[in-house]
Design an enzyme around this catalytic site. Structure first.
Site, mmCIF file in Angstrom:
data_model
loop_
_atom_site.group_PDB
_atom_site.id
_atom_site.type_symbol
_atom_site.label_atom_id
_atom_site.label_comp_id
_atom_site.label_asym_id
_atom_site.label_seq_id
_atom_site.Cartn_x
_atom_site.Cartn_y
_atom_site.Cartn_z
ATOM 1 C CB ILE A 79 -0.856 0.105 1.159
ATOM 2 C CG1 ILE A 79 -1.930 -1.232 1.320
ATOM 3 C CG2 ILE A 79 -1.693 1.516 1.164
ATOM 4 C CD1 ILE A 79 -2.903 -1.564 2.403
ATOM 5 N N PRO A 80 1.328 1.755 -1.239
ATOM 6 C CG PRO A 80 1.029 2.460 -3.272
ATOM 7 C CD PRO A 80 0.462 1.595 -2.415
ATOM 8 C CB CYS A 81 1.875 5.372 2.534
ATOM 9 S SG CYS A 81 3.111 4.301 3.527
ATOM 10 C CG HIS A 82 6.785 4.348 -1.205
ATOM 11 N ND1 HIS A 82 5.923 3.167 -1.235
ATOM 12 C CD2 HIS A 82 7.280 4.494 -2.608
ATOM 13 C CE1 HIS A 82 5.884 2.728 -2.201
ATOM 14 N NE2 HIS A 82 6.745 3.340 -3.255
ATOM 15 N NE ARG A 83 4.178 3.770 -5.992
ATOM 16 C CZ ARG A 83 3.512 2.605 -6.442
ATOM 17 N NH1 ARG A 83 2.257 2.669 -6.427
ATOM 18 N NH2 ARG A 83 4.256 1.514 -6.578
#
Length: 184
Positions: A143-147
């Site tokens: 779940i790409p919260c780094h984006r």
């Protein structure tokens, strides 16, 4: 069907080594329920939230899901995978779930802002709440919260550390720019 001990659901806890540090993967026999960096300050808090949410007992060791996560992360870091197909169970509030679903829609190799996510979920004034939900994401990378970055383009808050966020964004930008197989 997931394993159980007595009436408690069993969640297997294993370590996944990555080029940016060890991660803790927690999974039932059917779903990944947590993927966090091993040295994240909030790891114990997130483990407690998983226990409350699904009523599980933790046991050390692999499961078919943690094994799949380990393999898919290795492929991701090698530039051979841009999507993950590990089944995820990430219980949260309805608002958190909407934010996490929106995070999963951010294309690899791109970024967005907290404000854009707030607008996309129909809550344009909920930027801070979006940031909080982003920080409560228990399934890093998949779940790409780094984006998610600041409205001004700056790197902001990442539970795994800003240096990891930068590395993940660089990996994805390089892989998509070079059109590595799987990143097309």
């Amino acid at each position: 069907m997931a394993d159980s001990v007595g009436s408690a659901l069993v969640a297997h806890v294993s370590t996944v080594e990555t080029p940016i540090g060890g991660m803790v993967a927690v999974a039932t026999d059917t779903h990944l329920v947590l993927l966090e960096f091993a040295h994240r300050r909030m790891l114990d808090t997130q483990l407690a939230r998983v226990t409350r949410a699904i009523g599980c007992t933790f046991v050390d060791g692999e499961s078919p899901i943690t094994t799949a996560v380990s393999r898919q992360l290795a492929e991701y870091f090698e530039g051979k995978r841009c999507e993950f197909d590990v089944p995820i169970h990430a219980p949260g509030t309805p608002f958190q779930t909407r934010v996490w679903d929106e995070l999963r829609r951010i294309p690899i190799g791109t970024t967005t802002s907290y404000g854009r996510i707030a607008a996309d979920i129909g809550e344009p004034n909920a930027v801070r709440a979006v940031a909080r939900a982003n920080g409560d994401n228990r399934i890093s990378i998949l779940i790409p919260c780094h984006r998610v970055i600041g409205a001004d383009g700056s790197l902001t808050g990442y539970g795994g550390g800003l240096w990891r966020k930068k590395k993940l964004l660089e990996l994805e930008a390089r892989a998509t720019a070079l059109k590595f197989p799987g990143f097309e």
